[in-house]
Write an enzyme that holds these catalytic residues in place. Structure first.
Site, PDB file in Angstrom:
ATOM      1  N   ASP A 187      -7.546  -1.612  -4.039  1.00 46.70           N
ATOM      2  CA  ASP A 187      -8.551  -1.460  -2.979  1.00 46.70           C
ATOM      3  C   ASP A 187      -9.773  -0.656  -3.430  1.00 46.70           C
ATOM      4  O   ASP A 187     -10.905  -1.138  -3.302  1.00 46.70           O
ATOM      5  CB  ASP A 187      -7.905  -0.821  -1.742  1.00 46.70           C
ATOM      6  CG  ASP A 187      -6.877  -1.732  -1.105  1.00 46.70           C
ATOM      7  OD1 ASP A 187      -6.936  -2.947  -1.355  1.00 46.70           O
ATOM      8  OD2 ASP A 187      -6.006  -1.228  -0.366  1.00 46.70           O
ATOM      9  N   ASP A 223       0.860  -1.186   0.000  1.00 47.71           N
ATOM     10  CA  ASP A 223       0.000   0.000   0.000  1.00 47.71           C
ATOM     11  C   ASP A 223       0.896   1.235   0.000  1.00 47.71           C
ATOM     12  O   ASP A 223       1.972   1.237   0.611  1.00 47.71           O
ATOM     13  CB  ASP A 223      -0.911   0.012   1.234  1.00 47.71           C
ATOM     14  CG  ASP A 223      -1.950  -1.094   1.182  1.00 47.71           C
ATOM     15  OD1 ASP A 223      -2.339  -1.493   0.066  1.00 47.71           O
ATOM     16  OD2 ASP A 223      -2.383  -1.566   2.253  1.00 47.71           O
TER      17      ASP A 223
END
Length: 217
Positions: free
Chosen positions: A156, A142
């Site tokens: 996501d 991330d």
């Protein structure tokens, strides 16, 4: 009798031929959307790993929006960090289910939503299988932080956005195997008035009897 059976067979074959091309187009749309999401996710993760230092944010808009490299063992937006292998199996099942469902797709909007989910799920599965600490337990990369929201990647919001789109389509009556919006069978139909139906025989019977009585008089 042979002509009728031949005609019905030809009509059924024609129906299948007309239904098959839209399904193939929807499947291509689904796979195209999934490919774009997957490519963007993989490329941005590779760049994030090469250009960013873990836990050292790089400002984009002050401290509100930053590039922040983290390794996530959980699901989207860092949820469920203690169930990495379970999440991997669930994501794998979702991918298989979407591919199976894609063969029956008719709605382009469903193809778009499922393509977003498929691409996002595949993007995170690549990390689960090929990144440390090992297969089924790999940590997802991330790199984007916005305010108080957990750090996330391209996959996501694609998964979440696709899921929201599918829920909205279901609520508004758009099925995955139909071109447009479904309509109830009872729409536009008038229900029979039981009171009038029960009274009408008596009225029709009473009419002739009354006329006969008057003629006799």
């Amino acid at each position: 009798m042979t002509d009728e059976s031949t005609g019905s067979t030809e009509s059924a074959t024609a129906g299948d031929d007309t239904a098959a091309p839209p399904r193939r187009r929807r499947l291509r749309l689904l796979l195209s959307v999934a490919s774009v999401v997957l490519l963007l996710d993989v490329v941005t993760k590779v760049l994030a790993v090469r250009l960013l230092t873990p836990q050292q944010p790089v400002s984009i808009i002050g401290d509100t929006v930053t590039w922040t490299l983290v390794r996530n063992s959980g699901a989207a937006f860092s949820m469920g960090t203690s169930y990495t292998w379970v999440l991997t199996l669930v994501a794998s099942a979702v991918v298989v289910g979407i591919i199976w469902m894609g063969r029956r797709l008719v709605s382009p909007w469903w193809a778009l939503g499922l393509g977003m989910i498929l691409g996002g799920a595949l993007g995170n599965l690549v990390d689960r299988f090929f990144r440390s600490p090992g297969p089924l337990r790999g940590h997802v990369v991330d790199f984007l932080s916005i305010g108080w929201w957990p750090v996330f990647n391209v996959a996501d919001p694609a998964v979440v956005g696709g899921a929201i789109l599918l829920v909205a389509l279901s609520l508004f009556g758009f099925d995955f195997d139909t071109e447009g919006r479904r309509r109830p069978d009872t729409e536009g139909r008038r229900q029979p008035d039981r009171a009038s139906d029960t009274e009408s025989p008596e009225r029709t019977t009473a009419g002739p009897v009354t006329e006969a009585d008057t003629e006799r008089d």
